[in-house]
Scaffold this active site. Structure first.
Site, mmCIF file in Angstrom:
data_model
loop_
_atom_site.group_PDB
_atom_site.id
_atom_site.type_symbol
_atom_site.label_atom_id
_atom_site.label_comp_id
_atom_site.label_asym_id
_atom_site.label_seq_id
_atom_site.Cartn_x
_atom_site.Cartn_y
_atom_site.Cartn_z
ATOM 1 N N CYS A 184 -0.914 12.551 6.781
ATOM 2 C CA CYS A 184 -1.059 13.390 5.589
ATOM 3 C C CYS A 184 -1.656 14.742 5.931
ATOM 4 C CB CYS A 184 -1.882 12.669 4.515
ATOM 5 S SG CYS A 184 -3.609 12.359 4.958
ATOM 6 N N ASP A 240 -22.052 10.687 7.085
ATOM 7 C CA ASP A 240 -21.483 9.344 6.897
ATOM 8 C C ASP A 240 -22.514 8.256 7.170
ATOM 9 O OD1 ASP A 240 -19.045 10.357 6.244
ATOM 10 O OD2 ASP A 240 -18.094 9.965 8.171
ATOM 11 N N CYS A 274 2.395 21.086 -4.714
ATOM 12 C CA CYS A 274 2.723 20.530 -3.399
ATOM 13 C C CYS A 274 2.430 19.032 -3.353
ATOM 14 C CB CYS A 274 1.915 21.249 -2.319
ATOM 15 S SG CYS A 274 2.198 20.622 -0.652
ATOM 16 N N CYS A 333 -5.083 7.612 11.404
ATOM 17 C CA CYS A 333 -3.798 8.237 11.067
ATOM 18 C C CYS A 333 -4.027 9.663 10.587
ATOM 19 C CB CYS A 333 -3.105 7.411 9.973
ATOM 20 S SG CYS A 333 -1.501 8.076 9.468
ATOM 21 N N CYS A 386 -3.491 2.065 3.532
ATOM 22 C CA CYS A 386 -3.781 3.208 4.409
ATOM 23 C C CYS A 386 -3.899 2.745 5.859
ATOM 24 C CB CYS A 386 -5.073 3.882 3.967
ATOM 25 S SG CYS A 386 -5.577 5.252 5.022
ATOM 26 N N CYS A 419 3.052 10.203 3.882
ATOM 27 C CA CYS A 419 2.343 8.946 4.145
ATOM 28 C C CYS A 419 3.356 7.826 4.399
ATOM 29 C CB CYS A 419 1.444 8.574 2.968
ATOM 30 S SG CYS A 419 0.563 7.015 3.226
ATOM 31 N N CYS A 449 -3.777 23.435 -4.371
ATOM 32 C CA CYS A 449 -2.672 22.576 -3.928
ATOM 33 C C CYS A 449 -1.408 22.827 -4.750
ATOM 34 C CB CYS A 449 -3.065 21.100 -4.033
ATOM 35 S SG CYS A 449 -4.180 20.556 -2.727
ATOM 36 N N CYS A 500 1.702 15.824 1.432
ATOM 37 C CA CYS A 500 0.880 14.752 1.987
ATOM 38 C C CYS A 500 1.318 13.400 1.439
ATOM 39 C CB CYS A 500 -0.604 14.998 1.698
ATOM 40 S SG CYS A 500 -1.050 15.103 -0.050
#
Length: 305
Positions: A233, A123, A180, A230, A203, A187, A177, A183
């Site tokens: 998700c 990052d 599904c 958070c 978000c 949220c 996935c 998530c």
């Protein structure tokens, strides 16, 4: 040589893979569309250095391979539901420094086996880390935009080691996935859109960390006790049934982090106790203001009850 490199990686990380450096046009197009739609909110740094994001050779000339690593941070113990919520990644010390230090050590050990030029990132540069992790066979991108690893789930940090060595690439995984949408449904602010797109403006991680000033008024009721970041998700993702507590002592929760009185803590105490915490990014002023909002909202609910 590759087996020696894999052994070195296994001493520090939970998963790793290799991607050959090549164009990532689809990912860059998706990024540009995301920015055009304004989903990056106030994060102007996302609009810069597109050419660097598209080509890691701009960061390291003659680079041939991306060694991508994952570090599990699934906690041994979760904080109490009665406390203002802190995202699990911020329980311990800042992972950026931890991973870069480990990768630098590994790069130097590889250099003892075979000379190479390298650069390490976490990052800390315009690198499309999740895109390269997918190409390195470490998982797929879920609907919440997170990397999903079938053995570790989503609670992982990603690190990047760019090298001039030409290494055999790993085989990418298929997306599992399926249909599904857990998530998306989990949220609280409905920030997860179609096509694996996150609207940062809604978000809670963005709102409580990156955004300047207070959380948007129209999101306060939806935010609940969210103080910093958070995990909603992620906690809803069924792949995290395979997650297991990490084995990295340096990621253990900072002593007393869950018991801090955010109303009275001074700046000097904050800087002392959380000197190496990711929570420094938001800063004490923003955290205190958000904590005050949580307390005031709880008082309102008690009065209404």
């Amino acid at each position: 040589m590759l087996k020696k490199i894999e052994y070195i990686l296994s001493t520090e990380f939970d998963a790793w893979g290799i991607a050959r450096i090549e164009p990532i046009d689809d990912e860059i197009i998706h990024l540009q569309e995301w920015i055009t739609q304004g989903h990056h909110a106030e994060m102007q740094y996302m609009t810069r250095n597109i050419e660097l994001r598209a080509n890691p050779c701009e960061l390291l000339p003659n680079a041939k391979s991306m060694i991508m690593v994952l570090m599990n941070y699934y906690p041994h113990h979760w904080q109490s539901d009665s406390q203002p919520r802190i995202a699990a990644y911020a329980y311990g010390n800042d992972y950026h420094h931890i991973i870069k230090s480990k990768l630098t050590k590994i790069a130097e050990e590889i250099n003892n086996i075979t000379p190479h030029q390298y650069a390490v990132f976490c990052d800390s540069a315009p690198v499309m880390e999740r895109a390269w992790a997918v190409r390195a066979g470490l998982g797929w991108i879920g609907r919440n935009g997170m990397l999903v690893n079938p053995k570790l789930g989503t609670f992982t940090f990603i690190g990047t080691l760019i090298t001039t060595l030409e290494l055999d690439p790993s085989k990418p995984m298929e997306n599992h996935c399926g249909t599904c949408r857990r998530c998306i449904n989990a949220c609280p602010t409905k920030s997860i859109l179609d096509n694996k797109t996150i609207d940062a403006r809604r978000c809670l991680s963005y709102q409580t960390i990156e955004k300047r000033g207070d959380i948007d008024e129209n999101l306060i009721d939806l935010a609940g006790k969210t103080l910093y970041g958070c995990d909603c998700c992620q906690l809803a993702c069924p792949w995290n049934r395979f997650a297991h507590p990490h084995n990295h002592p340096e990621l253990e929760p900072i002593e007393g982090i869950f018991d801090i009185d955010w109303t009275t803590i001074s700046r000097s105490e904050f800087n002392k106790r959380l000197k190496f915490s990711p929570m420094q990014r938001a800063g004490l002023k923003k955290i205190k203001e958000r904590y005050t909002q949580i307390i005031e909202k709880e008082k309102e609910l008690k009065i209404e009850a």
